[in-house]
Scaffold this motif. Structure first.
Motif, PDB file in Angstrom:
ATOM      1  N   VAL A 196      10.919   2.955   6.192  1.00 11.70           N
ATOM      2  CA  VAL A 196       9.791   2.151   6.665  1.00 11.70           C
ATOM      3  C   VAL A 196       8.531   3.022   6.693  1.00 11.70           C
ATOM      4  CG1 VAL A 196       8.814   0.886   8.628  1.00 11.70           C
ATOM      5  CG2 VAL A 196      11.229   0.590   8.037  1.00 11.70           C
ATOM      6  N   GLY A 197       7.500   2.559   5.991  1.00  8.53           N
ATOM      7  CA  GLY A 197       6.212   3.249   5.996  1.00  8.53           C
ATOM      8  C   GLY A 197       5.155   2.298   6.521  1.00  8.53           C
ATOM      9  N   ASN A 198       4.547   1.544   5.588  1.00 10.56           N
ATOM     10  CA  ASN A 198       3.575   0.531   5.993  1.00 10.56           C
ATOM     11  C   ASN A 198       4.286  -0.764   6.398  1.00 10.56           C
ATOM     12  OD1 ASN A 198       0.814   0.206   6.429  1.00 10.56           O
ATOM     13  ND2 ASN A 198       0.491  -0.839   4.483  1.00 10.56           N
ATOM     14  N   ALA A 199       5.605  -0.771   6.262  1.00  9.64           N
ATOM     15  CA  ALA A 199       6.504  -1.840   6.741  1.00  9.64           C
ATOM     16  C   ALA A 199       6.478  -3.125   5.918  1.00  9.64           C
ATOM     17  CB  ALA A 199       6.268  -2.138   8.227  1.00  9.64           C
ATOM     18  N   GLY A 200       5.909  -3.065   4.723  1.00  8.68           N
ATOM     19  CA  GLY A 200       5.932  -4.235   3.840  1.00  8.68           C
ATOM     20  C   GLY A 200       7.327  -4.532   3.315  1.00  8.68           C
ATOM     21  N   ASN A 201       8.064  -3.489   2.970  1.00  8.80           N
ATOM     22  CA  ASN A 201       9.337  -3.728   2.299  1.00  8.80           C
ATOM     23  C   ASN A 201      10.400  -4.284   3.235  1.00  8.80           C
ATOM     24  OD1 ASN A 201      10.356  -3.752  -0.320  1.00  8.80           O
ATOM     25  ND2 ASN A 201      11.479  -1.822  -0.029  1.00  8.80           N
ATOM     26  N   ILE A 202      10.460  -3.812   4.467  1.00  7.96           N
ATOM     27  CA  ILE A 202      11.440  -4.366   5.413  1.00  7.96           C
ATOM     28  C   ILE A 202      11.096  -5.833   5.693  1.00  7.96           C
ATOM     29  CG2 ILE A 202      10.252  -3.542   7.520  1.00  7.96           C
ATOM     30  CD1 ILE A 202      13.073  -3.066   8.722  1.00  7.96           C
ATOM     31  N   VAL A 215      16.268  10.713  -6.186  1.00  9.00           N
ATOM     32  CA  VAL A 215      15.187   9.948  -5.560  1.00  9.00           C
ATOM     33  C   VAL A 215      14.113  10.891  -5.036  1.00  9.00           C
ATOM     34  CG1 VAL A 215      16.807   8.137  -4.859  1.00  9.00           C
ATOM     35  CG2 VAL A 215      16.236   9.966  -3.234  1.00  9.00           C
ATOM     36  N   GLU A 216      12.988  10.337  -4.643  1.00  5.85           N
ATOM     37  CA  GLU A 216      11.988  11.162  -3.960  1.00  5.85           C
ATOM     38  C   GLU A 216      12.358  11.229  -2.474  1.00  5.85           C
ATOM     39  OE1 GLU A 216       8.193   9.564  -2.597  1.00  5.85           O
ATOM     40  OE2 GLU A 216       8.375   8.069  -4.191  1.00  5.85           O
ATOM     41  N   PRO A 217      11.859  12.237  -1.737  1.00  8.20           N
ATOM     42  CA  PRO A 217      12.322  12.415  -0.362  1.00  8.20           C
ATOM     43  C   PRO A 217      12.232  11.159   0.513  1.00  8.20           C
ATOM     44  CG  PRO A 217      11.121  14.351  -1.039  1.00  8.20           C
ATOM     45  CD  PRO A 217      11.002  13.364  -2.168  1.00  8.20           C
ATOM     46  N   ALA A 252      -5.045   1.004  -1.260  1.00  9.36           N
ATOM     47  CA  ALA A 252      -4.863   2.302  -0.617  1.00  9.36           C
ATOM     48  C   ALA A 252      -3.444   2.710  -0.925  1.00  9.36           C
ATOM     49  CB  ALA A 252      -5.044   2.171   0.883  1.00  9.36           C
ATOM     50  N   SER A 253      -3.185   4.015  -1.053  1.00  7.69           N
ATOM     51  CA  SER A 253      -1.836   4.381  -1.431  1.00  7.69           C
ATOM     52  C   SER A 253      -1.469   5.815  -1.122  1.00  7.69           C
ATOM     53  CB  SER A 253      -1.656   4.143  -2.931  1.00  7.69           C
ATOM     54  OG  SER A 253      -0.326   4.438  -3.319  1.00  7.69           O
ATOM     55  N   THR A 254      -0.185   5.984  -0.763  1.00  7.23           N
ATOM     56  CA  THR A 254       0.375   7.330  -0.685  1.00  7.23           C
ATOM     57  C   THR A 254       0.924   7.743  -2.063  1.00  7.23           C
ATOM     58  OG1 THR A 254       2.493   6.407   0.055  1.00  7.23           O
ATOM     59  CG2 THR A 254       0.960   7.127   1.770  1.00  7.23           C
ATOM     60  N   GLY A 255       0.692   6.924  -3.073  1.00  5.24           N
ATOM     61  CA  GLY A 255       1.031   7.303  -4.448  1.00  5.24           C
ATOM     62  C   GLY A 255       1.699   6.227  -5.269  1.00  5.24           C
ATOM     63  N   ASN A 256       2.784   5.648  -4.769  1.00  6.15           N
ATOM     64  CA  ASN A 256       3.530   4.702  -5.589  1.00  6.15           C
ATOM     65  C   ASN A 256       2.786   3.386  -5.822  1.00  6.15           C
ATOM     66  OD1 ASN A 256       5.867   6.156  -6.268  1.00  6.15           O
ATOM     67  ND2 ASN A 256       6.665   5.882  -4.193  1.00  6.15           N
ATOM     68  N   THR A 257       2.134   2.889  -4.783  1.00  4.46           N
ATOM     69  CA  THR A 257       1.375   1.649  -4.954  1.00  4.46           C
ATOM     70  C   THR A 257       0.283   1.837  -5.995  1.00  4.46           C
ATOM     71  OG1 THR A 257       1.827   0.973  -2.685  1.00  4.46           O
ATOM     72  CG2 THR A 257      -0.044  -0.061  -3.752  1.00  4.46           C
ATOM     73  N   SER A 258      -0.368   2.992  -5.974  1.00  2.53           N
ATOM     74  CA  SER A 258      -1.451   3.235  -6.927  1.00  2.53           C
ATOM     75  C   SER A 258      -0.920   3.292  -8.356  1.00  2.53           C
ATOM     76  CB  SER A 258      -2.219   4.511  -6.571  1.00  2.53           C
ATOM     77  OG  SER A 258      -1.399   5.657  -6.698  1.00  2.53           O
ATOM     78  N   THR A 266       5.949  12.241   1.889  1.00  5.16           N
ATOM     79  CA  THR A 266       4.542  11.810   1.854  1.00  5.16           C
ATOM     80  C   THR A 266       4.386  10.301   1.647  1.00  5.16           C
ATOM     81  OG1 THR A 266       4.477  12.381  -0.500  1.00  5.16           O
ATOM     82  CG2 THR A 266       3.686  14.038   1.065  1.00  5.16           C
ATOM     83  N   ALA A 267       5.345   9.672   0.989  1.00  5.83           N
ATOM     84  CA  ALA A 267       5.229   8.225   0.727  1.00  5.83           C
ATOM     85  C   ALA A 267       5.202   7.420   2.019  1.00  5.83           C
ATOM     86  CB  ALA A 267       6.377   7.757  -0.161  1.00  5.83           C
ATOM     87  N   ILE A 268       5.840   7.934   3.071  1.00  4.87           N
ATOM     88  CA  ILE A 268       5.883   7.189   4.337  1.00  4.87           C
ATOM     89  C   ILE A 268       5.124   7.928   5.447  1.00  4.87           C
ATOM     90  CG2 ILE A 268       7.931   5.815   3.832  1.00  4.87           C
ATOM     91  CD1 ILE A 268       9.615   7.859   5.412  1.00  4.87           C
ATOM     92  N   ARG A 269       4.113   8.691   5.020  1.00  4.92           N
ATOM     93  CA  ARG A 269       3.264   9.408   5.980  1.00  4.92           C
ATOM     94  C   ARG A 269       2.185   8.434   6.459  1.00  4.92           C
ATOM     95  NH1 ARG A 269      -1.039  12.619   4.606  1.00  4.92           N
ATOM     96  NH2 ARG A 269      -1.632  14.165   6.171  1.00  4.92           N
ATOM     97  N   VAL A 324      17.087   2.701  -1.971  1.00  2.00           N
ATOM     98  CA  VAL A 324      16.444   3.990  -2.238  1.00  2.00           C
ATOM     99  C   VAL A 324      15.249   3.662  -3.125  1.00  2.00           C
ATOM    100  CG1 VAL A 324      18.476   5.385  -1.765  1.00  2.00           C
ATOM    101  CG2 VAL A 324      18.103   4.599  -4.082  1.00  2.00           C
ATOM    102  N   THR A 325      14.047   3.933  -2.594  1.00  2.08           N
ATOM    103  CA  THR A 325      12.847   3.224  -3.006  1.00  2.08           C
ATOM    104  C   THR A 325      12.117   3.753  -4.231  1.00  2.08           C
ATOM    105  OG1 THR A 325      11.848   4.520  -1.241  1.00  2.08           O
ATOM    106  CG2 THR A 325      12.340   2.218  -0.743  1.00  2.08           C
ATOM    107  N   GLY A 326      12.267   5.058  -4.534  1.00  3.83           N
ATOM    108  CA  GLY A 326      11.488   5.605  -5.649  1.00  3.83           C
ATOM    109  C   GLY A 326      12.198   6.741  -6.364  1.00  3.83           C
ATOM    110  N   SER A 376       9.197   2.790  -8.831  1.00  7.53           N
ATOM    111  CA  SER A 376       9.401   2.447  -7.416  1.00  7.53           C
ATOM    112  C   SER A 376       9.477   0.933  -7.232  1.00  7.53           C
ATOM    113  CB  SER A 376       8.289   3.018  -6.519  1.00  7.53           C
ATOM    114  OG  SER A 376       7.175   2.122  -6.483  1.00  7.53           O
ATOM    115  N   PHE A 377       9.903   0.530  -6.032  1.00 10.67           N
ATOM    116  CA  PHE A 377      10.026  -0.891  -5.682  1.00 10.67           C
ATOM    117  C   PHE A 377       8.696  -1.625  -5.683  1.00 10.67           C
ATOM    118  CE2 PHE A 377       8.198  -1.149  -1.408  1.00 10.67           C
ATOM    119  CZ  PHE A 377       8.119   0.185  -1.047  1.00 10.67           C
ATOM    120  N   LYS A 378       7.595  -0.889  -5.674  1.00  9.28           N
ATOM    121  CA  LYS A 378       6.275  -1.528  -5.610  1.00  9.28           C
ATOM    122  C   LYS A 378       6.065  -2.500  -6.766  1.00  9.28           C
ATOM    123  CE  LYS A 378       5.091   1.201  -2.163  1.00  9.28           C
ATOM    124  NZ  LYS A 378       4.805   0.755  -0.795  1.00  9.28           N
ATOM    125  N   ASP A 379       6.729  -2.244  -7.891  1.00 14.51           N
ATOM    126  CA  ASP A 379       6.539  -3.083  -9.081  1.00 14.51           C
ATOM    127  C   ASP A 379       6.938  -4.539  -8.830  1.00 14.51           C
ATOM    128  OD1 ASP A 379       5.706  -0.785 -10.344  1.00 14.51           O
ATOM    129  OD2 ASP A 379       7.585  -0.463 -11.430  1.00 14.51           O
TER     130      ASP A 379
END
Ligand code: F0G
Length: 374
Positions: free
Chosen positions: A186-192, A305-307, A83-89, A258-261, A335-337, A59-62
């Motif tokens: 957009v989830g936690n809005a860091g990437n935008i 990609v993931e959803p 804290a993470s919905t998965g990819n950050t962790s 779930t990544a952007i929940r 497309v993020t992950g 994912s882009f988190k890297d």
């Protein structure tokens, strides 16, 4: 032969590092920018997808994590938390491992894709499932980092944004200028926030406040603008987790993506600034629209990609149908992950039924018949 050296070394003159910085990297970035023929045909323009699933942990988190962990090491950290919905962790666990730091991850109860959980565990993170959602996890992680000797590596850490802005640099470097529009989930809005920062910095002369790649003690140099313009930013939240669209936090965010929940994004104001300064929008897409875009990407563009990652594509298709998509433009969609992190969605048909492989005997004629060959 040249090997991509990871985003810090490739863009050192624009990042908060110095010549003596010990760089923690897994070779992230340098991801493919892929022309999407079916989407291009749909909108009568040029559509490119930036496939961030091709990063080392998928994912882009890297991009952000190489910078956050590098900075944490430079500041003497022993331990990091997120804290993470998965990819950050998954990303934090991998980079912390290379750096020799301990890593704690707080994930919401349930609703974490198996692929991501297994990454964090494989890399030796201490994984705690918090009785609450992502927003609750981030709240605890922040307080933990304020009161205990542990560094927070969520995107509220400015080093994360610094690393992630390189996504915009790569788009401009590949296309020769900024696109007309840039779309992303957009989830936690860091990437935008990060993309907008990157596009802005690339469109005007830039002086790195840090020594960058220059030898210690040398004068800072002004770098010339690389792009002539910035794109219009379109961000997309899931309809069941769309606080920025609604204008208020969502206490019980709900979406299959779930990544952007996420109901109360940490970079809310920065996302609105990106929207307003670029003349763009932040809108929502339904789970059905997300799954249709997910299917479109895999079945028509060859990109798995993931959803959550398909939310930008869902937004383009939605706004094309609404007549808001002008012809003849250049579009880039992050497309993020990677799809392999959460593969179950590919095993469902459009009507929600399970995909069942067709069974055949080990016989050439039977196989040919099943394939419709004669
Ligand atoms: N797409 C994917 C695959 C993500 O994992 C995330 C965020 C986003 C999009 C949204 O990006 O938060 O910068 O707006 N995932 C975080 C995590 C929350 O914990 O992995 P954002």
């Amino acid at each position: 032969a040249h090997q991509w050296r990871g985003v810090i070394r490739e863009y050192a003159d624009r990042l908060p590092v110095s010549k003596s910085t010990r760089v923690v990297t897994l070779g992230e970035g340098g991801t493919p920018l892929i022309e999407a023929p079916a989407l291009s045909q749909l909108v009568d323009g040029e559509v490119w997808v930036k496939f961030e699933g091709m990063n080392p942990t998928g994912s882009f988190k890297d991009r952000g994590m190489t910078m956050a962990i590098t900075a944490a090491v430079e500041q003497g950290a022993q331990a990091v938390v997120c804290a993470s919905t998965g990819n950050t962790s998954a990303s934090a666990a991998a980079y912390a491992t290379q750096a020799g730091l301990t890593c704690a991850v707080l994930v919401p109860d349930g609703k974490i894709a198996m692929g991501k959980l297994s990454q964090a565990i494989a890399h030796g993170a201490t994984l705690l499932q918090v009785d609450g959602n992502f927003d609750n996890c981030l709240d605890v992680a922040r307080k933990l980092s304020e009161n205990y000797p542990v560094f927070l590596v969520n995107s509220v850490n400015p080093n994360r944004i610094e690393g992630q802005k390189t996504g915009a640099f790569e788009v401009v470097d590949a296309l020769g200028d900024a696109p007309d529009y840039h779309l992303l989930p957009v989830g936690n809005a860091g990437n935008i926030t990060a993309y907008w920062k990157g596009y802005q910095e690339y469109s005007r002369p830039y002086t790195n406040p840090h020594p960058g790649a220059a030898p210690a003690g040398s004068e800072p140099v002004e770098l010339p603008a690389v792009a002539t313009r910035t794109p219009t930013m379109w961000g997309f939240q899931a309809a069941g987790a769309a606080p920025i669209v609604l204008g208020h936090p969502v206490t019980e965010p709900d979406t299959i993506a779930t990544a952007i929940r996420i109901g109360n994004p940490a970079s809310w104001e920065q996302a609105e600034a990106a929207r307003d300064e670029s003349g763009g929008m932040i809108d929502s897409v339904t789970d059905d629209e997300i799954l249709a875009a997910h299917r479109w990407l895999s079945a028509r563009e060859g990109v798995f990609v993931e959803p959550a990652s398909a939310a930008g594509v869902a937004g383009l298709i939605k706004h094309h149908a609404l007549g808001n998509v002008p012809a003849g433009k250049r579009w880039v969609i992050t497309v993020t992950g990677h799809g392999l992190k959460d593969p179950q969605w590919a095993l469902r048909n459009a009507d929600g039924s399970d995909v069942e492989p067709q069974k055949v005997p080990f016989d050439v004629v039977a196989v040919a018949e099943a394939l419709g060959l004669s």
